[in-house]
Design an enzyme around this catalytic site. Structure first.
Site, short mmCIF file in Angstrom:
data_model
loop_
_atom_site.label_atom_id
_atom_site.label_comp_id
_atom_site.label_asym_id
_atom_site.label_seq_id
_atom_site.Cartn_x
_atom_site.Cartn_y
_atom_site.Cartn_z
CG ASN A 162 -2.80 -39.70 -25.91
OD1 ASN A 162 -3.89 -39.16 -25.85
ND2 ASN A 162 -1.71 -39.05 -25.60
CG ASP A 276 -5.92 -33.08 -24.87
OD1 ASP A 276 -5.06 -32.59 -25.63
OD2 ASP A 276 -5.62 -33.86 -23.97
CD GLU A 460 1.47 -28.29 -22.70
OE1 GLU A 460 0.89 -29.33 -23.02
OE2 GLU A 460 1.17 -27.65 -21.66
#
Length: 494
Positions: A162, A276, A460
């Site tokens: 990840n 997520d 982001e």
């Protein structure tokens, strides 16, 4: 011999820090660098913790170095740099090295770009979207560094974690390595890139297909599953069924209100997807307590693995290994028909994930349904239908939303994420819907420029609907930096 710090080596101290929330962000402790051997720190903690004057935070600060990305707040506003110039300057600020293990940070042979904000390590799928911008900036060397770092991780750990942290060694992220090689080939026109990394491609493929020999119909082993009809598909997974160290307290509290013994693994499997979290993973479409990621074969990972199989076939051809070329081409052809069979919903004319336990498609409408168009697997008719779904349900004034459902999770409506804008843009371009592609580009780019002009930051994620606000939701505040936004913005506006 591992030199990195394993959370298990100082679990009692770690758990105490996370449960008492002495740091606002649960990631702070797991990224801290021990100043002394970790077993000595843990022993010292056990000896001192019950003293009446013991101060946990002070103890941590005396025994660990807390590393964060240095910021020059609003330097762009002061300097009034145009957005593209600012991004090109940001590459240097976001460049890091870790030639040796530091705490939980894994060593890597080459420099790399980090996303920014709280993310100060090498992330797998982020790096593909970063590479798009590096390509525009002419920084082929850094693109090659990213590929080399991925290859190093695959050859040493069997997969790209990840991110480059020891606490991520139980899961990967969407497998973009083969697409990274395509970007290098686009930039250099040198086919050798495929033969150079042939062994790496094979090793990553073995990771995703591990357990296939033990499969029974309707069952899954790790990341691979067999449907009731005997077809092979893949899913996201994680080897550990424990709270995530970087979100420990959040997971523990959510677990207490769930009835799922595999809750932690379902949560971690969603993290492997990069999403997520999202209503896409919730059986009731609303609450994380109903997370059932492990029951699903997902459209995006299967499309990426089709790309990996076709790349392996191509690399085999370049290496003059005709038997392997045939093997991988057959696997790719079979997967292509399975993607059509299990993910295309003829009734609603959209791609959906497939619940292999209940043998039916899921209800969630999400932007990952664009992956078959992104890698050119759809028919023209399906692409036409999908373009209508995108216009009707996903495109807003600030870009493409992730799902059609608002839950407060960050990978849900109304948030727009850079990777999905690029996937949507390319998907529409691939099938000749140029006007829609331009609209996606302009809506999202305008949003990015507005926030940049107001704050001097690249974020982001963005709010695609209320373009006067900054996006929110999720387990942590919106981060600025930001690797994949910089990359996609530059590539789209080149």
């Amino acid at each position: 011999m591992k030199n990195y710090t394993d959370i298990k080596d100082f679990y009692n101290l770690f758990e105490a820090v996370q449960k008492t929330e002495i740091f606002k962000d649960q990631k702070t402790m797991v990224d801290a660098i021990p100043l002394f051997p970790i077993d000595e720190i843990e022993k010292k903690y056990e000896e001192e913790k019950n003293h009446s004057d013991f101060d946990l935070k002070e103890f941590v600060l005396q025994n660990f170095f807390l590393e964060q990305l240095s910021e020059n707040e609003n330097d762009s506003l002061r300097n009034k740099l145009p957005i593209k110039e600012h991004i090109k300057k940001l590459w240097n600020r976001l460049t890091k090295t870790a030639y040796e293990e530091r705490g939980t940070l894994l060593g890597l042979p080459k420099p790399y770009i980090v996303p920014g904000g709280r993310f100060i390590e090498f992330f797998y799928w982020d790096s593909y979207f970063v590479m798009l911008g590096l390509q525009v900036s002419g920084n082929i060397e850094m693109m090659k560094n990213i590929v080399e770092n991925c290859s190093y991780l695959i050859m040493n750990y069997g997969f790209v974690p990840n991110a480059s942290r020891s606490y991520f060694l139980s899961r990967s992220q969407p497998p973009y390595f083969s697409l990274m090689l395509d970007l290098i080939y686009e930039s250099t026109n040198d086919e050798k890139i495929y033969s150079q990394y042939f062994e790496t491609l094979e090793k990553e493929y073995q990771f995703w297909m591990s357990g296939i020999e033990d499969l029974e119909k309707g069952k899954a082993v790790k990341r691979v599953l067999k449907t009731n009809e005997g077809d092979i598909l893949n899913r996201y997974y994680d080897d550990e069924n424990l709270p995530r160290p970087e979100s420990y307290l959040i997971d523990v509290k959510d677990f207490e209100t769930s009835n799922n013994q595999e809750f932690y693994r379902n949560v971690r499997a969603a993290c492997e997807s990069g999403w997520d979290f999202s209503s896409r993973w919730f059986e009731d479409g609303e609450n994380i307590q109903t997370i059932y990621t492990l029951e699903l074969a997902q459209v995006d990972v299967n499309c990426l693995l089709w790309h990996l199989e076709t790349t392996l076939a191509k690399a085999s051809r370049i290496n003059k290994k005709s038997d392997l070329e045939e093997k991988y081409q057959l696997l790719a052809d079979k997967r292509k028909s399975n993607i059509e069979k299990y993910f295309w919903d003829e009734e609603s004319k959209i791609y959906r994930d497939f619940n292999f336990i209940k043998n039916k498609k899921t209800q969630s409408e999400h932007i990952a349904s664009l992956y078959p168009l992104f890698i050119k697997l759809s028919s023209n008719q399906q692409a036409e239908e999908m373009s209508q779904r995108i216009s009707e349900k996903f495109l807003h004034s600030g870009g493409l939303v992730t799902t059609t459902k608002q839950t407060g999770q960050q990978w849900d409506f109304p948030n727009a994420w850079a990777p999905n804008q690029w996937i949507g843009y390319v998907a529409m371009k691939n099938y000749g819907f140029d006007d829609l592609a331009e609209q996606i580009k302009n809506n999202w780019s305008g949003n990015v420029e507005r926030v940049y002009n107001n704050t001097g930051k690249l974020m982001e994620k963005y709010n695609a609907v209320d373009v006067k606000s900054i996006a929110g939701g999720g387990e942590y505040p919106n981060q600025d930096g930001f690797g994949w936004t910089n990359g996609v913005y530059l590539k789209m506006n080149n």
